[in-house]
Write an enzyme that holds these catalytic residues in place. Structure first.
Site, PDB file in Angstrom:
ATOM      1  N   ASP A   7       0.865  -1.200   0.000  1.00 30.86           N
ATOM      2  CA  ASP A   7       0.000   0.000   0.000  1.00 30.86           C
ATOM      3  C   ASP A   7       0.896   1.242   0.000  1.00 30.86           C
ATOM      4  O   ASP A   7       2.120   1.143   0.115  1.00 30.86           O
ATOM      5  CB  ASP A   7      -0.932   0.008   1.210  1.00 30.86           C
ATOM      6  CG  ASP A   7      -1.916   1.185   1.171  1.00 30.86           C
ATOM      7  OD1 ASP A   7      -2.387   1.535   0.075  1.00 30.86           O
ATOM      8  OD2 ASP A   7      -2.191   1.770   2.227  1.00 30.86           O
ATOM      9  N   SER A   8       0.240   2.404  -0.055  1.00 35.27           N
ATOM     10  CA  SER A   8       0.991   3.670  -0.048  1.00 35.27           C
ATOM     11  C   SER A   8       1.492   4.035   1.343  1.00 35.27           C
ATOM     12  O   SER A   8       2.290   4.951   1.477  1.00 35.27           O
ATOM     13  CB  SER A   8       0.067   4.803  -0.513  1.00 35.27           C
ATOM     14  OG  SER A   8      -0.940   5.006   0.467  1.00 35.27           O
ATOM     15  N   CYS A  70      -4.649  -1.779  -1.612  1.00 36.17           N
ATOM     16  CA  CYS A  70      -4.769  -0.371  -1.965  1.00 36.17           C
ATOM     17  C   CYS A  70      -5.927  -0.235  -2.956  1.00 36.17           C
ATOM     18  O   CYS A  70      -5.839  -0.737  -4.087  1.00 36.17           O
ATOM     19  CB  CYS A  70      -3.450   0.088  -2.614  1.00 36.17           C
ATOM     20  SG  CYS A  70      -3.525   1.764  -3.239  1.00 36.17           S
ATOM     21  N   THR A  72      -6.847   2.331  -4.496  1.00 38.39           N
ATOM     22  CA  THR A  72      -6.479   3.197  -5.615  1.00 38.39           C
ATOM     23  C   THR A  72      -5.799   2.392  -6.734  1.00 38.39           C
ATOM     24  O   THR A  72      -6.181   2.492  -7.904  1.00 38.39           O
ATOM     25  CB  THR A  72      -5.540   4.327  -5.116  1.00 38.39           C
ATOM     26  OG1 THR A  72      -6.181   4.988  -4.025  1.00 38.39           O
ATOM     27  CG2 THR A  72      -5.223   5.303  -6.209  1.00 38.39           C
ATOM     28  N   GLU A 142      -2.107   9.578   8.337  1.00 35.99           N
ATOM     29  CA  GLU A 142      -0.662   9.355   8.365  1.00 35.99           C
ATOM     30  C   GLU A 142      -0.001  10.300   9.379  1.00 35.99           C
ATOM     31  O   GLU A 142       0.939   9.926  10.051  1.00 35.99           O
ATOM     32  CB  GLU A 142      -0.052   9.552   6.966  1.00 35.99           C
ATOM     33  CG  GLU A 142      -0.480   8.511   5.917  1.00 35.99           C
ATOM     34  CD  GLU A 142       0.280   7.185   6.010  1.00 35.99           C
ATOM     35  OE1 GLU A 142       1.350   7.124   6.630  1.00 35.99           O
ATOM     36  OE2 GLU A 142      -0.234   6.193   5.440  1.00 35.99           O
ATOM     37  N   CYS A 172     -11.081   2.711   0.496  1.00 30.97           N
ATOM     38  CA  CYS A 172      -9.643   2.935   0.634  1.00 30.97           C
ATOM     39  C   CYS A 172      -9.240   2.231   1.933  1.00 30.97           C
ATOM     40  O   CYS A 172      -9.923   2.381   2.952  1.00 30.97           O
ATOM     41  CB  CYS A 172      -9.386   4.433   0.712  1.00 30.97           C
ATOM     42  SG  CYS A 172      -7.757   4.869   1.351  1.00 30.97           S
ATOM     43  N   THR A 173      -8.149   1.481   1.883  1.00 26.29           N
ATOM     44  CA  THR A 173      -7.792   0.660   3.048  1.00 26.29           C
ATOM     45  C   THR A 173      -7.441   1.495   4.283  1.00 26.29           C
ATOM     46  O   THR A 173      -7.596   1.023   5.401  1.00 26.29           O
ATOM     47  CB  THR A 173      -6.623  -0.284   2.713  1.00 26.29           C
ATOM     48  OG1 THR A 173      -5.593   0.478   2.065  1.00 26.29           O
ATOM     49  CG2 THR A 173      -7.065  -1.413   1.828  1.00 26.29           C
ATOM     50  N   HIS A 174      -6.994   2.730   4.070  1.00 25.98           N
ATOM     51  CA  HIS A 174      -6.732   3.595   5.229  1.00 25.98           C
ATOM     52  C   HIS A 174      -8.009   3.801   6.062  1.00 25.98           C
ATOM     53  O   HIS A 174      -7.955   3.967   7.271  1.00 25.98           O
ATOM     54  CB  HIS A 174      -6.239   4.972   4.783  1.00 25.98           C
ATOM     55  CG  HIS A 174      -4.778   5.047   4.451  1.00 25.98           C
ATOM     56  ND1 HIS A 174      -4.256   4.553   3.290  1.00 25.98           N
ATOM     57  CD2 HIS A 174      -3.728   5.576   5.143  1.00 25.98           C
ATOM     58  CE1 HIS A 174      -2.940   4.791   3.259  1.00 25.98           C
ATOM     59  NE2 HIS A 174      -2.605   5.405   4.382  1.00 25.98           N
TER      60      HIS A 174
HETATM   61  N1  DGL Z   1      -4.797   3.047   1.052  1.00 27.92           N
HETATM   62  C1  DGL Z   1      -4.833   3.324  -0.347  1.00 27.92           C
HETATM   63  C2  DGL Z   1      -6.159   3.051  -0.950  1.00 27.92           C
HETATM   64  O1  DGL Z   1      -6.754   2.062  -0.534  1.00 27.92           O
HETATM   65  C3  DGL Z   1      -4.070   4.535  -0.815  1.00 27.92           C
HETATM   66  C4  DGL Z   1      -4.524   5.842  -0.278  1.00 27.92           C
HETATM   67  C5  DGL Z   1      -3.637   6.988  -0.731  1.00 27.92           C
HETATM   68  O2  DGL Z   1      -2.419   6.847  -0.623  1.00 27.92           O
HETATM   69  O3  DGL Z   1      -4.191   8.003  -1.205  1.00 27.92           O
HETATM   70  O4  DGL Z   1      -6.638   3.718  -1.819  1.00 27.92           O
END
Ligand code: DGL
Length: 243
Positions: A7-8, A70, A72, A142, A172-174
């Protein structure tokens, strides 16, 4: 089974956490490319570069499979990726679940790139879908800006409560880490769907060697505190710099 998760930043740790709850004896290798976060507003070319670099890293570490945790990447460039081991999109199990359910009025909360993509529109059948980009969530998570996050959550939930909505997708996983807060502010009858939970339900693991290792492309105090909050005390002992 050695599984690579990408992931990011910390978002994919929601999948690692969920997997470790179900399969504590498995071996996990996590890569959060947080030097390039957020992915939500990156170009397709940039996303391809990061994803290919992650694949090369995982191949070199000899993982058995790779999960793009992720939303995205999964909603934009996933179809263009190739690897010598099986690769998985975090979104597929959620799409399967939604296509089987009775509920029909969905709201997708996701990054700018996921909202702009037509992935959900194309894959969801017979459902009404409203898409909302919550661009502030990832940087605030973050950076651990909890008060600002709370305000942002309230703002979006107020909007959703005014709509015809029976299901909210955390695309989004975040956003997994905001699930309980989001539920607090939404009408109680609204179901909140989490990508990591749905993924683990349909992708069981054959446990082998126990352990997890974390690689991030940038390490700072906020990251360490986030990791300890998510994975527990001492988990930063497993943290390495990716360079
Ligand atoms: N956690 C990621 C997602 O599921 C990336 C979010 C990001 O870096 O913008 O989209």
């Amino acid at each position: 089974m050695k599984i690579g998760i990408f992931d990011s930043g910390i978002g994919g740790l929601s999948l690692l956490k969920e997997y470790r709850k179900e399969y504590p004896k498995n071996e996990y290798l996590y890569f959060g490319d947080n030097i390039h976060a957020p992915f939500g507003e990156k170009t397709k070319e940039e996303l391809l570069t990061y994803a290919k670099r992650a694949i090369a890293f995982f191949e070199q570490k000899q993982v058995d499979k790779i999960v793009f945790a992720c939303g995205t990447i999964s909603s934009t460039i996933f179809g263009e990726l190739k690897a010598s081991v099986p690769i998985f999109s975090i979104l597929e199990p959620t799409i399967q679940k939604l296509n089987q359910q009775e509920k029909k009025n969905l709201v997708l909360l996701a990054t700018e790139n996921t909202v702009k993509s037509t992935y959900f529109d194309q894959h969801l059948s017979f459902l009404s879908l409203q898409k909302i980009a919550c661009s502030s969530f990832v940087p605030l998570l973050e950076k651990r800006e909890k008060e600002n996050l709370e305000q942002e959550i309230q703002k979006y939930c107020l909007k959703i409560n005014q709509e015809k909505c029976d299901t909210v997708i955390l695309g989004c996983t975040h956003y997994s880490f905001l699930k309980e807060k989001i539920k607090e502010h939404l009408k109680p009858e609204i179901e909140v769907v989490d990508l990591a939970e749905e993924f683990v339900k349909v992708h069981p693991l054959q446990e082998s060697k126990e352990g997890f290792t974390l690689y991030f492309s940038k390490i700072n105090q906020e990251l360490k505190e986030n990791i300890e909050d998510i994975l527990g005390e001492n988990s930063t002992k497993k943290l390495h710099l990716f360079d």
